[in-house]
Scaffold this active site. Structure first.
Site, mmCIF file in Angstrom:
data_model
loop_
_atom_site.group_PDB
_atom_site.id
_atom_site.type_symbol
_atom_site.label_atom_id
_atom_site.label_comp_id
_atom_site.label_asym_id
_atom_site.label_seq_id
_atom_site.Cartn_x
_atom_site.Cartn_y
_atom_site.Cartn_z
ATOM 1 N N ARG A 38 45.463 31.314 41.405
ATOM 2 C CA ARG A 38 44.836 31.025 40.108
ATOM 3 C C ARG A 38 45.822 30.429 39.106
ATOM 4 N NH1 ARG A 38 42.648 33.860 35.188
ATOM 5 N NH2 ARG A 38 40.588 32.950 34.803
ATOM 6 N N ILE A 64 38.113 28.192 32.015
ATOM 7 C CA ILE A 64 38.108 28.728 33.370
ATOM 8 C C ILE A 64 37.582 30.154 33.253
ATOM 9 C CG2 ILE A 64 40.566 29.312 33.143
ATOM 10 C CD1 ILE A 64 40.825 29.136 36.167
ATOM 11 N N SER A 65 36.542 30.470 34.006
ATOM 12 C CA SER A 65 35.877 31.761 33.876
ATOM 13 C C SER A 65 36.794 32.905 34.276
ATOM 14 C CB SER A 65 34.625 31.802 34.760
ATOM 15 O OG SER A 65 33.691 30.833 34.352
ATOM 16 N N GLN A 66 36.489 34.094 33.731
ATOM 17 C CA GLN A 66 37.280 35.255 34.107
ATOM 18 C C GLN A 66 37.039 35.583 35.583
ATOM 19 O OE1 GLN A 66 34.774 37.692 31.202
ATOM 20 N NE2 GLN A 66 35.615 39.274 32.546
#
Length: 218
Positions: A38, A64-66
């Protein structure tokens, strides 16, 4: 091992533990969440906190999503290695990398060429050869590549465009955040069956809204 490396390893371990506490057990999803780097998909300034369970900003006003939301959406797709997947909203390419770690082929659409180009380079450098990044209006999908076994929207819509349902194969699953763009949305799962669409509410989420068209400047 440096302090930064120890911190990253600790953050990764804590994230995986948080996923298990939330009831995620699908081993392919857990493996992908552990192995996809990530830190390579976030802006350099945020790399020290890349493995925390946070949504982080990207260029072009996107995010960017969790990780826990990424994992939840991926698990809801019930992915297999034979599946073709359409993703609406490439962003940094992180969700596409997670999908590509499990599915056979991923087509991901991005309206911002800046994001699409950088994501394509990043995914190629990391060896995700089964991802195709296209600059396109996500509301229209990719009819030239349809049908898709799975479709995932990483931007909020007040209702899922009919064009996307039409590109979903029989028995296929579509996952999307549905609701007002400036409030929380409901993460919905739709399965296309012979009797129509079976729907299920998964969670309350908050995503940036899906925007119309292809960005002219960015």
């Amino acid at each position: 091992m440096s302090g930064a490396e120890m911190s990253e390893d600790l953050q990764r371990a804590e994230l995986l533990l948080a996923l298990r506490k939330r009831g995620m057990r699908e081993w392919q999803v857990m493996r992908a969440m552990e192995q996809v780097p990530r830190e390579r998909f976030v802006e350099p300034a945020f790399r020290p906190i890349a493995w925390r369970d946070l949504a982080l900003p990207l260029d072009c006003g996107q995010t960017i999503s969790q990780p826990t939301v990424v994992a939840l959406m991926t698990e809801a797709l019930e992915l297999g290695p034979s599946h073709s997947v359409l993703e609406i909203g490439t962003g940094s390419g992180y969700q596409a990398a997670i999908l590509a770690s499990i599915a056979g082929h991923v087509v991901t659409l991005e309206r911002f060429r800046t994001l699409a180009d950088s994501a394509a380079r990043r995914l190629a450098a990391l060896g995700y050869a089964n991802v195709e990044v296209l600059v396109a209006d996500g509301r229209e999908g990719a009819p030239q590549r349809a049908p898709f076994d799975r479709i995932i929207l990483t931007a909020a819509v007040e209702e899922v465009p009919q064009a996307l349902f039409e590109q979903l194969a029989m028995g296929g699953i579509l996952v999307a955040p549905v609701g007002p763009p400036e409030a929380t949305q409901t993460l919905m799962r739709y399965r296309r069956g012979l009797q129509g669409l079976e729907t299920r509410e998964l969670a309350r989420v908050r995503f940036v809204p899906m925007l119309a068209g292809v960005a002219v400047v960015l």
